[in-house]
Design an enzyme around this catalytic site. Sequence first.
Site, mmCIF file in Angstrom:
data_model
loop_
_atom_site.group_PDB
_atom_site.id
_atom_site.type_symbol
_atom_site.label_atom_id
_atom_site.label_comp_id
_atom_site.label_asym_id
_atom_site.label_seq_id
_atom_site.Cartn_x
_atom_site.Cartn_y
_atom_site.Cartn_z
ATOM 1 N N LEU A 1 0.812 -1.219 0.000
ATOM 2 C CA LEU A 1 0.000 0.000 0.000
ATOM 3 C C LEU A 1 0.843 1.267 0.000
ATOM 4 C CD1 LEU A 1 -2.696 -1.041 2.623
ATOM 5 C CD2 LEU A 1 -2.936 -0.992 0.134
ATOM 6 N N THR A 2 1.697 1.358 0.991
ATOM 7 C CA THR A 2 2.468 2.593 1.118
ATOM 8 C C THR A 2 3.622 2.370 2.096
ATOM 9 O OG1 THR A 2 2.303 4.953 1.675
ATOM 10 C CG2 THR A 2 0.989 3.457 2.982
ATOM 11 N N SER A 3 4.407 3.395 2.289
ATOM 12 C CA SER A 3 5.480 3.323 3.289
ATOM 13 C C SER A 3 5.275 4.400 4.327
ATOM 14 C CB SER A 3 6.844 3.544 2.631
ATOM 15 O OG SER A 3 7.133 2.477 1.783
ATOM 16 N N GLY B 1 7.264 5.972 8.021
ATOM 17 C CA GLY B 1 8.620 6.407 8.321
ATOM 18 C C GLY B 1 9.625 5.302 8.042
ATOM 19 N N ALA C 1 8.446 1.930 7.773
ATOM 20 C CA ALA C 1 7.558 0.777 7.677
ATOM 21 C C ALA C 1 7.017 0.616 6.262
ATOM 22 C CB ALA C 1 6.404 0.956 8.655
ATOM 23 N N LYS D 1 1.730 -4.221 8.875
ATOM 24 C CA LYS D 1 2.772 -3.198 8.949
ATOM 25 C C LYS D 1 4.085 -3.890 9.270
ATOM 26 C CE LYS D 1 3.718 1.098 11.498
ATOM 27 N NZ LYS D 1 3.121 2.127 12.351
ATOM 28 N N ASP E 1 0.004 12.494 20.211
ATOM 29 C CA ASP E 1 0.226 12.859 18.810
ATOM 30 C C ASP E 1 -1.077 12.836 18.026
ATOM 31 O OD1 ASP E 1 1.878 13.809 16.830
ATOM 32 O OD2 ASP E 1 2.550 11.827 16.173
HETATM 33 N N1 ATP Z 1 -4.648 0.083 9.446
HETATM 34 C C1 ATP Z 1 -4.402 0.708 8.297
HETATM 35 N N2 ATP Z 1 -5.238 0.604 7.281
HETATM 36 C C2 ATP Z 1 -4.999 1.252 6.131
HETATM 37 N N3 ATP Z 1 -3.936 2.018 5.907
HETATM 38 C C3 ATP Z 1 -3.069 2.174 6.881
HETATM 39 C C4 ATP Z 1 -3.247 1.529 8.129
HETATM 40 N N4 ATP Z 1 -2.233 1.859 8.927
HETATM 41 C C5 ATP Z 1 -1.463 2.668 8.217
HETATM 42 N N5 ATP Z 1 -1.952 2.875 6.987
HETATM 43 C C6 ATP Z 1 -1.381 3.708 5.933
HETATM 44 O O1 ATP Z 1 0.015 3.705 6.049
HETATM 45 C C7 ATP Z 1 0.484 5.015 6.300
HETATM 46 C C8 ATP Z 1 1.641 4.950 7.268
HETATM 47 O O2 ATP Z 1 1.218 4.249 8.397
HETATM 48 P P1 ATP Z 1 1.792 4.555 9.832
HETATM 49 O O3 ATP Z 1 1.582 5.999 10.097
HETATM 50 O O4 ATP Z 1 1.251 3.601 10.809
HETATM 51 O O5 ATP Z 1 3.298 4.196 9.570
HETATM 52 P P2 ATP Z 1 4.528 4.806 10.313
HETATM 53 O O6 ATP Z 1 5.771 4.097 9.897
HETATM 54 O O7 ATP Z 1 4.226 4.885 11.761
HETATM 55 O O8 ATP Z 1 4.514 6.173 9.607
HETATM 56 P P3 ATP Z 1 4.614 7.519 10.290
HETATM 57 O O9 ATP Z 1 5.472 7.278 11.471
HETATM 58 O O10 ATP Z 1 5.218 8.315 9.226
HETATM 59 O O11 ATP Z 1 3.220 7.925 10.635
HETATM 60 C C9 ATP Z 1 -0.695 5.761 6.834
HETATM 61 O O12 ATP Z 1 -0.616 7.119 6.542
HETATM 62 C C10 ATP Z 1 -1.852 5.129 6.116
HETATM 63 O O13 ATP Z 1 -2.015 5.705 4.860
#
Ligand code: ATP
Length: 790
Positions: free
Chosen positions: A28-30, A32, A34, A56, A159
């Site tokens: 789906l995406t990345s 920080g 992850a 994740k 946050d």
């Molecule tokens: N449960 C979920 N369902 C759908 N999309 C998700 C979910 N959790 C995260 N995402 C997507 O992944 C993106 C990054 O997730 P998340 O914020 O948990 O990762 P992170 O590594 O903690 O990133 P950051 O620290 O930059 O916020 C989110 O902005 C969202 O678009």
Amino acid sequence: MSPPLPDVYAPGTRITVGSHQARVVKYLTSGGFAHIYSAEISPPDPSCPSNVACLKRVLVPDKASLNTLRAEVDAMKLLRNNRYVVSYIDSHAAKSPFQNGTYEVFLLMEYCAGGGLIDFMNTRLQDRLKEFEVLKIMSEISQGIAAMHALQPPLVHRDIKIENVLISKEGEFKVCDFGSVCGVIRPPKNQEEFTYVQHDIMKNTTAQYRSPEMIDLYRGQSINEKSDIWALGVLLYKLCYYTTPFEKGGEIAILHSRYQFPAYPQYSDRLKNLIGVMLREDPAQRPNICQVLEEVSRIQGVQCPLRNFYLVRAMQQQNSDLHPSVSQSQLPMTLAHPMIPSVDIHGGQAPLRPAKSFNSDGVLTARQPVIIPQGIQTMNSNVSTDPFLNLDKTKLLTPNIPKLPAGPELSYNNHIVKSQTFPSMAAGAFLRRSASPVLAGRGDISKIVTANQTSASPSTLYVDSGTQTYDETEKLSRSVSRPLSNRSISSASSGGSIEVQGTGGSIRRRLSHKLKKIITGERRSSSPIKSRQNTGDSVRSTFTSLRRGLSGSNFTSDTSNKRNSMDITGGMVGSNSYKFRVSSSDSIEEEVSLQRASRERHKRSESTTSIVSDFETYERDNGTEVEDYYRSHSPIKMSSNKDSKSSIQKRVQDLLQNSNESPKKKSGQSYSKKFGGKDNGIERQTTNETLVSKGDYSNLSTPKVLSPAKRQSSVLVTPMKSQQSASKKKPVPPPKPAHLRPKKPPKPSHLKSGKFSTPKKEALASPESVISVDVDDLEEDFRRRFPSAL
Ligand SMILES: Nc1ncnc2c1ncn2[C@@H]1O[C@H](COP(=O)(O)OP(=O)(O)OP(=O)(O)O)[C@@H](O)[C@H]1O
């Protein structure tokens, strides 16, 4: 520095996460650090109707960073059944096969097919959110946050922001990202604590959402649920106006709570008033989350979906004070579990109170009526806890409110809508979705409260079943230490098979106790109150803390200090025996939580837990103390000495040692926090702003010694006692030598001007009056009456 993530998993890749098998559907995406995937899981989980979960995968650079992830997972476990929190399913941590000393964490959670709130907002750049949409979003987020604040002790999200709200397939708004979660942080007491807390705040919060007490640590205010309320106020403002209130004014504007309401779009005065009370500079004057939700529901015209747990606790406390021999379970339901009416019970004609009002230019104009929550009014009439009752008179009456420049122009044409990854929720779909309150839903907090109450003693609302002796999540530790083989990762923690309250309760209890104990510096049997007594100078320290309170020291808002400063007459220094109430406006929550904490300490010291927790097992298997984990996540590092009579000096010593370490780095640091940017339509938040209190404390000059005159301050006492003390005027003894007085670092010059130069006074409670009290008089009087005590 986190190592780069390995290649993205191809669709179809199978991974075992805890007790679940996951098959990657799509990258789906990345985040920080992850990668985020959608994945089919088996066995199914109630939070994934279609068996599709969110996977994740985080690469963690070291063991210390693993703790941050663990804290995030623990918080998610505690909140897993709340409808408005992204549900935890399973997790797993293992040594990374890619790089020595690094770890990989896999976290399975509910998949939010609706994408992020920010994405949704970007679909509405031209046609901004309507008030009812704003209220629905606000209501649901508030319910998610309420689940955190309802825990005892509460968890603070720290946050809250637009970017941390996701949307489910059904269009429900859910809070996510628990990587910054923390317990209440008491005010720092010395330079090292200042530096540590400051660093921690910088790392775990987002600049535009920081509250005044986070920015100006010299205020001596705890960072607690009210800091979340502030952030929620900023979020509400941004929902309305697509910008944060302090975008232009920065930290100075935050510190004074100065902002304006843009003329467009137009929202009701009540909604603006709600923003206004949530953004009050003084945390004590902000509503709690229940009051926010009550007001949102009133504006919506629906019944509040949540009981005011603060009031329920206060009532139970009152009951147990009145009937100490009667347990709560023996009380009639209506008494033990009062349903606080959240809608007008007098035909909608609730008394009206003035509130701030802003004209279409966003300028404060006049007082407008606002309806007082009935429950609060009737049940709590002598306690000024309702922010809607105590409007910010300073602001209302100040004739020359500085007019800030007009709000920032929004260049939404430049915004890029991120819709490829997550289809934005169609407006039609949004409109179809019901905003009806949930009274007995999966995540209904009242259900959790009730469930916990069934086995709770009068003093403890949240305890798990008490019959649970085995927590399946303990498998985590064993599986974590097992070697990786062929991408098949063994059980991290159990899925949905465990009773929610049982699991949540046990984890919560563990996390809460440890967080409270360590983060707030309150140990099981050495709370700030007790530890003073244990160190052998209890009476003296009582006077010292009273002196601090009266001299307007920064540390007066520490509730435990406040408590100490109450117990000063009658020769008794016990925490429950005060006759002479020296107080400002202890909120009902503070009062209740103090008493509860005291009882809980007592209770804990009597019982031993039979539940082996996953983290404890993990620590056992991995050779680390579980307390280290919590300590490493704590903004204030405390002693690891298990001696219940650990002295304050020892803790400070440890703190001094620990302060040399740099705070642990958050592995999955928010990319938005780290990099900021406007990649996604509405600006994501940045953290490149510095805290006002970021001055270099290493160069602090000797703190000013207060003159005896300054030590005489106005404090609140009951009228009867004030007369007594006035009649006992004694000659003032010479002031204490400067080196014997508690020192505090001076404020940086930019904080000295205006209202920051004077310590903040708490609101006055009506039955009390202000008189002048000389501490030295009191001390002298005490010495005379009880010569052996000093
Ligand atoms: N449960 C979920 N369902 C759908 N999309 C998700 C979910 N959790 C995260 N995402 C997507 O992944 C993106 C990054 O997730 P998340 O914020 O948990 O990762 P992170 O590594 O903690 O990133 P950051 O620290 O930059 O916020 C989110 O902005 C969202 O678009």
